[in-house]
Design an enzyme around this catalytic site. Sequence first.
Site, PDB file in Angstrom:
ATOM      1  CG  HIS A   1      99.574  51.131  62.833  1.00  0.00           C
ATOM      2  ND1 HIS A   1     100.014  50.082  61.921  1.00  0.00           N
ATOM      3  CD2 HIS A   1      99.482  50.915  63.698  1.00  0.00           C
ATOM      4  CE1 HIS A   1     100.763  49.484  62.709  1.00  0.00           C
ATOM      5  NE2 HIS A   1      99.904  49.283  64.256  1.00  0.00           N
TER       6      HIS A   1
ATOM      7  CG  HIS B   1      95.166  46.618  64.549  1.00  0.00           C
ATOM      8  ND1 HIS B   1      95.394  47.902  64.098  1.00  0.00           N
ATOM      9  CD2 HIS B   1      96.696  47.202  65.315  1.00  0.00           C
ATOM     10  CE1 HIS B   1      96.797  48.280  63.604  1.00  0.00           C
ATOM     11  NE2 HIS B   1      97.131  48.463  65.534  1.00  0.00           N
TER      12      HIS B   1
END
Lengths: 332, 332, 215, 215
Positions: free
Chosen positions: A218, A56
């Site tokens: 994700h 991320h």
Amino acid sequence: MKKLINAPENVVKEALAGMAIAHADLIDVHFDPDYIVRKGAPHNKVGVISGGGSGHEPMHGGFVGYGMLDAACPGAVFTSPVPDQMLAATKAVNGGKGVLHIVKNYTGDVMNFEMAAELAAAEGIEVASVVTNDDVAVENSTWTAGRRGVGVTVLLEKIVGAAAEAGADLATCKAIAERVNANGRSMGMALTPCTVPQAGKPGFELAEDEMEVGIGIHGEPGRRREKLAPARDIAEMLAGPILEDLPFKSGDAVLAFVNGMGGTPLIELYVMYNELARILKDRNITIARSLVGSYITSLEMAGVSFTLLRLDDEMIKLWDAPVHTPALRWGM
Amino acid sequence: MKKLINAPENVVKEALAGMAIAHADLIDVHFDPDYIVRKGAPHNKVGVISGGGSGHEPMHGGFVGYGMLDAACPGAVFTSPVPDQMLAATKAVNGGKGVLHIVKNYTGDVMNFEMAAELAAAEGIEVASVVTNDDVAVENSTWTAGRRGVGVTVLLEKIVGAAAEAGADLATCKAIAERVNANGRSMGMALTPCTVPQAGKPGFELAEDEMEVGIGIHGEPGRRREKLAPARDIAEMLAGPILEDLPFKSGDAVLAFVNGMGGTPLIELYVMYNELARILKDRNITIARSLVGSYITSLEMAGVSFTLLRLDDEMIKLWDAPVHTPALRWGM
Amino acid sequence: MPITVEHVTHFLTAAAALIHERRDELTALDAAIGDADHGANLDRGFTAVMARLPSVADKDIGTVLKTTGMTIVSTVGGASGPLYGTAFVRAGMALADRHELSTEEVLLALEAALDGIVARGKAQRGEKTMVDALAPAIEALRAALAAGEPLGRALQAAADAAEGGAKATIPMLALKGRASYLGERSIGHQDPGATSTAYLLRALAMTCSRVEEGA
Amino acid sequence: MPITVEHVTHFLTAAAALIHERRDELTALDAAIGDADHGANLDRGFTAVMARLPSVADKDIGTVLKTTGMTIVSTVGGASGPLYGTAFVRAGMALADRHELSTEEVLLALEAALDGIVARGKAQRGEKTMVDALAPAIEALRAALAAGEPLGRALQAAADAAEGGAKATIPMLALKGRASYLGERSIGHQDPGATSTAYLLRALAMTCSRVEEGA
Ligand SMILES: Nc1ncnc2c1ncn2[C@@H]1O[C@H](COP(=O)(O)OP(=O)(O)O)[C@@H](O)[C@H]1O
Ligand SMILES: Nc1ncnc2c1ncn2[C@@H]1O[C@H](COP(=O)(O)OP(=O)(O)O)[C@@H](O)[C@H]1O
Ligand SMILES: [Mg+2]
Ligand SMILES: [Mg+2]
Ligand SMILES: [Mg+2]
Ligand SMILES: [Mg+2]
């Protein structure tokens, strides 16, 4: 799988090693357990830590530094970190005023942070936790794992980091964090999937004329698949549910955050920002602050998320306060 | 073609409109001719402008502001801007101390800037130009169009912008710019091609196990195609020619700039930075300053470029000086 | 022949091997309704367990299982790390200081494991999680033992039930964990955690059957 | 029948139509050895020229061509903008104040255009650029006129030569412009600028042939 890596199992450690050298003035990187900690920790203030799966970037490690996070715990790619990391980081940043855990609402993150908090408490450290859950793509969240924590997390880390830097105590930090979370909403979409290095294959497949709407961060499929649409329609698809959910009202002042998922170029983010600004103007909602860029990503996924945060004067003051981290810096 | 756009022919204007709103505190955007200009122009200093095709964001528009560029002229995607833009921008930033044109060495950019400089001179404005040409992938450049201007351009804009802000005159700004260009070298590679919106198809095709080495920043094929390799080997492939070309020597202090091509996630850039740091350490070259991120891009291309700039004390001072632009900010 | 610490080590070794073997399949299941890491997560965890085992080989069964659980917690992460970690820790606590296990104690340990998972994850049956494999396995084990089956055969029945439970997650709507974010789209896919639970029970059944045959 | 301002307008209209028609082909050629914008660049430029033409329709031929050149400079960008722009401006300067053109003046204008391109871009023949189409076209025109061919037929020969010149760039190593960065890899592809030059000459030949047929 086309990636600038050596071996899938070493990506996280090698990237951490690179960060340690590139930002040696701001952070130290501790290995085994892995965490990134602000230079000179612990500081004489509430410690603020976060963590989550890797992939991320720049979140969360890129937000460690003056006025934001004191430490960040990176897990394997898209896998929440283990309690050992959060425990070690909590100890490292505890300056005696307690430590705030900023947790994104995913079952794994919540459980691992919970275990770490229990262990820290057992060692006599005061820990408070805030769980972000701003993703309006998750409906009927009452009976499920609840909404995901996404874009608001970045804004919350900045705002609470500023409060802690200014000397707010743990209860105040937690209260501000909860206020930010309560006033922020997000939604995202993907044009392309991404590939977890250890999986070697994309998480899903999309035809040339398809997109996923309501994704998280994700690499997972979204709530629904749609035909590819112009920027204008995609902006409506994302902004609509966000605006209705809080709801945001005429006269509100917001922070408008247009976030790239990792593989989307800035030129497209500005096109999307332009659409969002138009939508907000039509509803008489004022953009008081903006953030445009890739700050909470899903590896190389192409896509965008919108986050709107309804601002009050204190939040604006804390947002504007100086910050000096690898990925966000102003005022110093 | 999967992009967050409305119509291919409107991408540049809509992105400019988005930038104007998102960064209303820093810049104004002028349309027809299109240019981005620093708020409050002209300032009482040498004006510094650049320009080039769009699709390289944040370069150049993201570098307009205090301590860097006074104006930027965006052309169509990958197409140099037209003289009208540079002429209008030159007039807008001319505070009576002359204007420096920073031009990347591409036939089109050079010719269009040349025509603009002639027109500006005819209107009595003192114009000096510097042409960047740091790309070592272009060999035998004596008999051809010469080397391309790539990563050094970003560093040069920051350093010369700081000099102009500090009051350096036009001749001094030009001399510093030439010194930066002379001491910088770059090389890039691509894992994937990119698609010019108006073309609708990728500029080239690559198999799952192939990469292009020696690319520029216009989605063009590189000097050669190679089998995909680990980060470590790619780093050697890029750093080797750079180090030999200047050459960089044991004891040199450098700015190490690891740049993403637009679609490469930060985690991979840090892996590559880690490799570059190792290579430099082995040669006893000190990294005095670092920049890691996507600053000069080719739309959504996945890939990386390395730029090394041999630093002297004045360059370091100018690099560290405050800057406040949409994409680079520190010290204020 | 009773279950000894050596048999527990064999079970863990077989589990590690089976997870490693099925790693890509578990990851592919997780890619469909999650984030494509379940196989890598468990493989990392059980590899770490294998590395730790020698240091506790001379300890009681409770210690071995607790160490296994703590190692899983410290290396797996994600949802399955705390869940399986807690399961093994609770099983170990239920068998503290034991060097040999009776048939009933095996059942007891599995019940403790399930209680741990439910305490940590708050999932009910039917929510498309590992609970949907473990709960029917325990029921089958209890029934088989009550019917007088030897442990090995009873555990085979439990493993079959776990496998059936994992398959039965396919038509379920996920209400817990990452798959719940997909809403209706989670229907039609087998839950990765339920699948790995079935493999762990298969490893246990295989080990205990061998014990009996050896007897 | 002499060439009038109306015929020049017809030529520019035909050129704009042909470029628009060939836009994707030109872009594809540019994708292979450049940056995939040549078709879009010229199409944008000639569309702008079409919009400007009415405002100069009552002016002399020199003014029409200069306006065309300046419009191209102001709208095309890239390498081809200054090059084609300069070419039209120079041709216009060579025909200042002319309302009718002789056959020789057409040749003169094309020579001025080539001089402009070479002055701006410094390319020699054989370097894989638009010069490799325009130079042989002028030679062919000169030869045909010397042999007494009428202008229309002579321009057809020039257009054929330009097309041949464009094809002849295929085996060339690019030494100017963006394609030069590819080194040896530029060999085997036809130059986009030489190709667009051939289309412009084809448009000119078509217009003038029609003039003759009409005569
Ligand atoms: N609340 C819960 N209770 C029980 N099991 C759960 C719960 N949440 C998730 N799981 C199980 O965890 C599995 C996913 O594990 P894993 O992929 O390793 O973690 P993550 O979802 O964090 O990526 C799911 O397939 C499911 O069986
Ligand atoms: N120095 C030069 N002299 C003559 N023609 C040139 C020169 N450089 C480039 N060209 C021509 O320009 C064409 C490319 O034009 P275009 O694609 O519009 O611009 P750019 O290369 O800037 O993208 C080439 O195919 C070539 O024919
Ligand atoms: Mg995970
Ligand atoms: Mg171009
Ligand atoms: Mg998972
Ligand atoms: Mg081109």
